[in-house]
Scaffold this motif. Structure first.
Motif, mmCIF file in Angstrom:
data_model
loop_
_atom_site.group_PDB
_atom_site.id
_atom_site.type_symbol
_atom_site.label_atom_id
_atom_site.label_comp_id
_atom_site.label_asym_id
_atom_site.label_seq_id
_atom_site.Cartn_x
_atom_site.Cartn_y
_atom_site.Cartn_z
ATOM 1 N N THR A 8 0.867 -1.178 0.000
ATOM 2 C CA THR A 8 0.000 0.000 0.000
ATOM 3 C C THR A 8 0.898 1.220 0.000
ATOM 4 O O THR A 8 2.103 1.129 0.283
ATOM 5 C CB THR A 8 -0.905 0.037 1.245
ATOM 6 N N SER A 9 0.333 2.374 -0.282
ATOM 7 C CA SER A 9 1.155 3.595 -0.290
ATOM 8 C C SER A 9 1.747 3.847 1.097
ATOM 9 O O SER A 9 2.903 4.261 1.214
ATOM 10 C CB SER A 9 0.343 4.793 -0.768
ATOM 11 N N ALA A 10 1.002 3.566 2.167
ATOM 12 C CA ALA A 10 1.524 3.765 3.524
ATOM 13 C C ALA A 10 2.667 2.795 3.806
ATOM 14 O O ALA A 10 3.667 3.169 4.435
ATOM 15 C CB ALA A 10 0.419 3.608 4.560
ATOM 16 N N CYS A 11 2.547 1.556 3.352
ATOM 17 C CA CYS A 11 3.621 0.576 3.565
ATOM 18 C C CYS A 11 4.879 0.987 2.817
ATOM 19 O O CYS A 11 5.986 0.930 3.372
ATOM 20 C CB CYS A 11 3.169 -0.816 3.139
ATOM 21 N N ARG A 12 4.727 1.398 1.569
ATOM 22 C CA ARG A 12 5.895 1.836 0.800
ATOM 23 C C ARG A 12 6.549 3.058 1.443
ATOM 24 O O ARG A 12 7.769 3.145 1.537
ATOM 25 C CB ARG A 12 5.499 2.120 -0.653
ATOM 26 N N ALA A 13 5.728 3.988 1.907
ATOM 27 C CA ALA A 13 6.273 5.195 2.540
ATOM 28 C C ALA A 13 6.967 4.864 3.858
ATOM 29 O O ALA A 13 8.023 5.436 4.172
ATOM 30 C CB ALA A 13 5.161 6.214 2.771
ATOM 31 N N SER A 14 6.411 3.936 4.648
ATOM 32 C CA SER A 14 7.050 3.583 5.925
ATOM 33 C C SER A 14 8.393 2.901 5.686
ATOM 34 O O SER A 14 9.351 3.129 6.435
ATOM 35 C CB SER A 14 6.132 2.713 6.785
ATOM 36 N N LEU A 15 8.485 2.094 4.644
ATOM 37 C CA LEU A 15 9.770 1.485 4.290
ATOM 38 C C LEU A 15 10.764 2.561 3.868
ATOM 39 O O LEU A 15 11.938 2.513 4.244
ATOM 40 C CB LEU A 15 9.590 0.443 3.180
ATOM 41 N N GLU A 16 10.295 3.545 3.127
ATOM 42 C CA GLU A 16 11.174 4.643 2.710
ATOM 43 C C GLU A 16 11.698 5.408 3.924
ATOM 44 O O GLU A 16 12.888 5.727 4.009
ATOM 45 C CB GLU A 16 10.409 5.581 1.773
ATOM 46 N N VAL A 17 10.822 5.678 4.892
ATOM 47 C CA VAL A 17 11.236 6.373 6.122
ATOM 48 C C VAL A 17 12.246 5.526 6.886
ATOM 49 O O VAL A 17 13.304 6.021 7.300
ATOM 50 C CB VAL A 17 10.007 6.708 6.999
ATOM 51 N N ALA A 18 11.946 4.261 7.082
ATOM 52 C CA ALA A 18 12.852 3.376 7.821
ATOM 53 C C ALA A 18 14.203 3.272 7.121
ATOM 54 O O ALA A 18 15.251 3.276 7.776
ATOM 55 C CB ALA A 18 12.227 1.994 7.990
ATOM 56 N N THR A 19 14.197 3.206 5.815
ATOM 57 C CA THR A 19 15.445 3.115 5.047
ATOM 58 C C THR A 19 16.265 4.388 5.214
ATOM 59 O O THR A 19 17.496 4.338 5.329
ATOM 60 C CB THR A 19 15.137 2.857 3.559
ATOM 61 N N ALA A 20 15.601 5.533 5.257
ATOM 62 C CA ALA A 20 16.309 6.815 5.373
ATOM 63 C C ALA A 20 16.934 7.015 6.754
ATOM 64 O O ALA A 20 17.986 7.635 6.867
ATOM 65 C CB ALA A 20 15.352 7.967 5.065
ATOM 66 N N TYR A 21 16.301 6.490 7.807
ATOM 67 C CA TYR A 21 16.736 6.816 9.161
ATOM 68 C C TYR A 21 17.390 5.678 9.934
ATOM 69 O O TYR A 21 18.000 5.929 10.971
ATOM 70 C CB TYR A 21 15.560 7.381 9.968
ATOM 71 N N HIS A 22 17.257 4.456 9.469
ATOM 72 C CA HIS A 22 17.851 3.332 10.182
ATOM 73 C C HIS A 22 19.149 2.875 9.529
ATOM 74 O O HIS A 22 19.321 3.015 8.314
ATOM 75 C CB HIS A 22 16.900 2.128 10.211
ATOM 76 N N SER A 23 20.000 2.283 10.331
ATOM 77 C CA SER A 23 21.159 1.570 9.797
ATOM 78 C C SER A 23 20.627 0.349 9.044
ATOM 79 O O SER A 23 19.484 -0.075 9.249
ATOM 80 C CB SER A 23 22.051 1.106 10.949
ATOM 81 N N PRO A 24 21.446 -0.261 8.193
ATOM 82 C CA PRO A 24 20.999 -1.490 7.524
ATOM 83 C C PRO A 24 20.581 -2.585 8.516
ATOM 84 O O PRO A 24 19.615 -3.309 8.262
ATOM 85 C CB PRO A 24 22.220 -1.904 6.700
ATOM 86 N N ALA A 25 21.271 -2.700 9.645
ATOM 87 C CA ALA A 25 20.918 -3.735 10.629
ATOM 88 C C ALA A 25 19.538 -3.481 11.230
ATOM 89 O O ALA A 25 18.727 -4.404 11.367
ATOM 90 C CB ALA A 25 21.973 -3.809 11.728
ATOM 91 N N LEU A 26 19.250 -2.234 11.601
ATOM 92 C CA LEU A 26 17.945 -1.924 12.183
ATOM 93 C C LEU A 26 16.837 -1.986 11.137
ATOM 94 O O LEU A 26 15.705 -2.376 11.449
ATOM 95 C CB LEU A 26 17.965 -0.559 12.870
ATOM 96 N N LEU A 27 17.143 -1.636 9.892
ATOM 97 C CA LEU A 27 16.157 -1.760 8.827
ATOM 98 C C LEU A 27 15.776 -3.229 8.636
ATOM 99 O O LEU A 27 14.588 -3.574 8.599
ATOM 100 C CB LEU A 27 16.692 -1.170 7.523
ATOM 101 N N ASN A 28 16.767 -4.097 8.540
ATOM 102 C CA ASN A 28 16.477 -5.528 8.383
ATOM 103 C C ASN A 28 15.729 -6.075 9.591
ATOM 104 O O ASN A 28 14.851 -6.923 9.448
ATOM 105 C CB ASN A 28 17.760 -6.313 8.139
ATOM 106 N N HIS A 29 16.078 -5.609 10.787
ATOM 107 C CA HIS A 29 15.350 -6.020 11.999
ATOM 108 C C HIS A 29 13.873 -5.649 11.877
ATOM 109 O O HIS A 29 12.993 -6.449 12.216
ATOM 110 C CB HIS A 29 15.978 -5.351 13.222
ATOM 111 N N SER A 30 13.589 -4.471 11.373
ATOM 112 C CA SER A 30 12.198 -4.027 11.230
ATOM 113 C C SER A 30 11.436 -4.916 10.257
ATOM 114 O O SER A 30 10.309 -5.330 10.543
ATOM 115 C CB SER A 30 12.167 -2.563 10.771
ATOM 116 N N VAL A 31 12.049 -5.225 9.121
ATOM 117 C CA VAL A 31 11.386 -6.092 8.138
ATOM 118 C C VAL A 31 11.208 -7.498 8.715
ATOM 119 O O VAL A 31 10.124 -8.089 8.601
ATOM 120 C CB VAL A 31 12.175 -6.135 6.812
ATOM 121 N N ARG A 32 12.260 -8.030 9.337
ATOM 122 C CA ARG A 32 12.142 -9.376 9.938
ATOM 123 C C ARG A 32 11.051 -9.408 10.994
ATOM 124 O O ARG A 32 10.308 -10.390 11.101
ATOM 125 C CB ARG A 32 13.471 -9.822 10.550
ATOM 126 N N SER A 33 10.939 -8.343 11.772
ATOM 127 C CA SER A 33 9.905 -8.308 12.814
ATOM 128 C C SER A 33 8.525 -8.468 12.194
ATOM 129 O O SER A 33 7.681 -9.198 12.724
ATOM 130 C CB SER A 33 9.994 -7.007 13.616
#
Length: 195
Positions: A8-33
């Motif tokens: 959804t547009s909200a899901c794509r935007a939340s991934l964009e936000v997480a990608t911009a502000y998280h390290s790769p490790a924390l980004l992957n943690h968010s997706v795995r969660s």
């Protein structure tokens, strides 16, 4: 595994936000969660709002990011505020924004009742799995292997312990500080997902 990330547009935007502000490790943690939560829910017949859970998973640790690390609020509360603002930008009604914030705050609770809050329950459960390994036996080895292959841990344990120790030092009354005092680093180090 057949788990699909909601598109959804909200899901794509939340991934964009997480990608911009998280390290790769924390980004992957968010997706795995999200993936651990969705798999667990599917296997147990737990009905949940996939968009709400995914957005909450992407944003749940934003309070650890330097740009959003509030000087006095626990990181989960700061992240909840970010989610509320994000939801406003996404055009969500106030109640849905409140729910996103609530799910994020509750991910740090010891337990969230699935009957009252399936998304909060699933995020609390899945973040515990991913960070400390609690309950990982509920995820079969082939699923773990697939998820970790697509979204590797990238030193999450060390980074996460450092984040929590920083929170504890600056916010001694926070849940993160309570976790640190109760042996958080040792639990994280023993996570079977890292071994």
């Amino acid at each position: 595994m057949n788990l699909v990330i909601p598109d959804t547009s909200a899901c794509r935007a939340s991934l964009e936000v997480a990608t911009a502000y998280h390290s790769p490790a924390l980004l992957n943690h968010s997706v795995r969660s999200y993936l651990w939560a969705a798999y667990y829910a599917r296997r147990r017949g737990i009905h949940f709002d996939a968009e709400l859970l995914y957005v909450a998973a992407m944003l749940h640790d934003l309070g650890l990011a330097e740009a959003f690390d509030n000087h006095s609020l626990p990181f989960e509360e700061a992240g909840g505020h970010v989610a509320w603002v994000f939801g406003a930008g996404a055009g969500w009604p106030v109640e849905r924004r409140r729910r996103a914030a609530e799910v994020i705050v509750r991910h740090m609770w010891d337990e969230v009742d699935v009957r009252d809050d399936p998304e909060g329950h699933l995020l609390e459960l899945s973040t515990g799995m991913d960070v400390s390994g609690r309950g990982t036996d509920a995820i079969p080895g082939d699923v773990r292997e697939e998820v970790l292959g697509r979204y590797p841990r990238l030193g999450l344990a060390e980074e996460f312990v450092a984040c929590f120790e920083s929170q504890a030092a600056r916010k001694p009354d926070s849940l993160a500080a309570s976790f640190v005092r109760s042996g958080f680093a040792a639990r994280v180090a023993a996570n079977p997902l890292d071994h």
